[in-house]
Design an enzyme around this catalytic site. Structure first.
Site, short mmCIF file in Angstrom:
data_model
loop_
_atom_site.label_atom_id
_atom_site.label_comp_id
_atom_site.label_asym_id
_atom_site.label_seq_id
_atom_site.Cartn_x
_atom_site.Cartn_y
_atom_site.Cartn_z
N LYS A 83 24.55 39.04 -0.22
CA LYS A 83 23.53 39.90 -0.92
C LYS A 83 23.87 40.89 -1.88
O LYS A 83 25.02 41.48 -2.01
CB LYS A 83 23.12 40.92 0.51
CG LYS A 83 21.89 41.95 0.21
CD LYS A 83 21.72 42.74 1.41
CE LYS A 83 20.67 43.56 1.46
NZ LYS A 83 20.13 44.27 2.48
N SER A 158 15.30 44.02 3.14
CA SER A 158 15.96 43.88 1.84
C SER A 158 16.66 42.80 1.81
O SER A 158 17.14 42.46 0.69
CB SER A 158 16.63 45.19 1.64
OG SER A 158 17.74 45.50 2.42
N SER A 182 16.38 45.31 7.74
CA SER A 182 16.60 44.68 6.68
C SER A 182 17.40 43.29 6.85
O SER A 182 17.29 42.36 6.11
CB SER A 182 17.30 45.41 5.44
OG SER A 182 16.68 46.47 5.02
#
Length: 472
Positions: A83, A158, A182
């Protein structure tokens, strides 16, 4: 087996083929890089692809395998995405901010080091909402991340880029993080297994943990076993961490070999003050309850504690983190900018009172959950929204929508309990849906064992989106 079948093969099965020398890390890496080149422009899953570094690493691992085939870690040679909130040395780390695309990380994050130690091949950095703050992945200046099951819809956020990449067969396994859903939300939106680990399970070194224990790094997998294997890789304590847990014995992956004893399970389809969940998500819970009963467990409907006292202090902490990260407000997107300016009206006393209130609510949640080995709850209150669906709304309305969508997730960031999202089926729009399994503190093992039972009873990992089901 063609390249598509290989790309969607579970990570542990890929690792078995590598150890058996039926395929090499280099061959697998080449397959994924070709798929990224073809599919990522439309999907928006990766913001940075490190093809040259990945190929060099995969070649070295292929050569190592030829001369040292013994004692390889479980995921040796398998590809992984990282990420874009987690630094990878020598690679840009933009945090979803277009103006920061030239910021090159000077060192690996702790978990990136763990991925390297485990023999994984890093393919690149996946998209995140700006500063990881929103449950959809549409940072200004970047293409929006899209759901490979239906490109009109979000993969969540996210960790939306990592989920989209994994669901589309652009990596074998993904790393993400969860500060309010997330990881679990993108898993729910994309038909994956996503685990928010217990507080202290995975180190946040070397950076400071800004969310007072709310956030944790974690794994996304196509199968429960893949997710457990990556959790084993990521777990660990770095000297000086503010929270820590002992390593499990046996490992999380090894623990899947023994089915759990009969469990007492609670379930709920309503979360006040939000209300009843969407009918398609409610049916997913009822179906899962029937499955656990068929497996010999007992299930009873429960009334989950009212979340009214959680919402305001959680939002206060969320806002204050945006004000603290040191990013100029001028480069922030509309929603983050609004939250940033709200935070400047919060004094230190109000912030500390919010932290204390979260701790009080967390105790109530843990006490409520204690009689149960696991809870079955919604992940989100309704299925995935469309890309850009909330873009034109005023910021206060977006905040209300976010709270009302992700409500089942933040309670367990506050309590520090493990929570696992598993897929169960599809919404009428064609996007996946699923349920959330919540465990007692530090008891990921029971959740993973229960999820493995459910996976065996109703397999799902063989399904793949038609968008990505093409030979490259």
């Amino acid at each position: 087996m063609n390249s598509v079948d290989l790309a969607f093969l579970p990570a542990l099965e890929q690792a078995r083929l590598i150890r058996a020398k039926e395929i090499s890390p280099l061959e697998l890496t080449e397959i994924y890089l070709q798929r990224i080149e073809r599919l990522n422009p439309e999907l928006g899953a990766y913001v940075t692809v490190i093809a040259e570094q990945a190929l060099t690493d995969a070649k070295a691992k292929t050569e190592h395998l030829a001369s040292n085939p013994e004692d390889l870690p479980p995921l040796f040679g398998v590809t992984v995405s990282v990420k874009d909130l987690n630094p990878v040395e020598g690679v840009a780390c933009a945090y979803g901010i277009k103006a920061a695309c030239d910021r090159i990380a000077s060192q690996d994050d702790y978990i990136v080091g763990k991925l390297r130690q485990a023999g994984l091949v890093i393919l690149g950095k996946t998209a995140t909402s700006q500063l990881g703050s929103l449950p959809y992945t549409e940072p200004p200046g970047f293409p929006p991340a899209r759901n490979p099951w239906n490109l009109d819809y979000t993969p969540g956020g996210s960790s939306g880029g990592g989920a989209a990449a994994l669901a589309a067969g652009l990596c074998a396994i993904s790393q993400g993080s969860d500060g309010g859903g997330s990881l679990r939300g993108p898993a729910f939106c994309c038909g994956l297994v996503g685990l928010k680990a217990s507080r202290g399970r995975i180190s946040f070194a070397p950076v400071g943990e800004r969310l007072n224990g709310l956030a944790v790094n974690g794994p996304l997998g196509r199968t429960v076993a893949d997710t457990a294997a990556l959790l084993d890789v990521l777990s660990g304590y770095e000297l000086g961490d503010p929270y820590w847990l002992p390593d499990p014995d046996p490992s999380f992956l090894a623990g899947l070999h023994s089915p759990p004893r009969p469990l007492r399970i609670g379930y709920a389809t309503r979360l006040d003050p939000i209300g009843e969940i969407d009918p398609v998500c409610r049916q997913a819970i009822y179906t899962t309850v029937q499955q656990v009963e068929d497996l010999g467990h007992s299930a009873e409907e429960v009334t989950f504690p009212n979340l009214e006292d959680l919402i305001e202090p959680f939002v206060v902490v969320w806002e204050c983190v945006l004000a603290e990260v040191g990013v100029p407000w001028i480069v922030m997107e509309k929603m983050n900018r609004w939250l940033y300016w709200r935070a400047w009206r919060i004094n230190s006393g109000a912030y500390l009172r919010s932290v204390a209130k979260l701790q009080q609510v967390a105790r109530q949640i843990v006490r409520f959950c204690q009689p149960y080995d696991a809870l079955i709850l919604p992940v989100y209150m309704h299925p995935a929204i469309k890309v850009g669906e909330w873009k034109t709304l005023r910021s206060p309305k977006i905040l209300d929508n976010v709270i009302n969508w992700v409500a089942p997730c933040p309670p367990f960031n506050a309590s520090g309990q493990p929570a696992l999202a598993i897929p169960t089926g599809f919404a009428p729009s064609g996007v996946p849906i699923g349920v959330q399994l919540v465990g007692r503190p530090a008891d990921e093992a029971t959740l993973l064992a229960l999820a493995a039972q459910l996976e065996q009873a109703a397999p799902w990992s063989h399904q793949r989106p038609s968008f990505a089901d093409i030979e490259i």
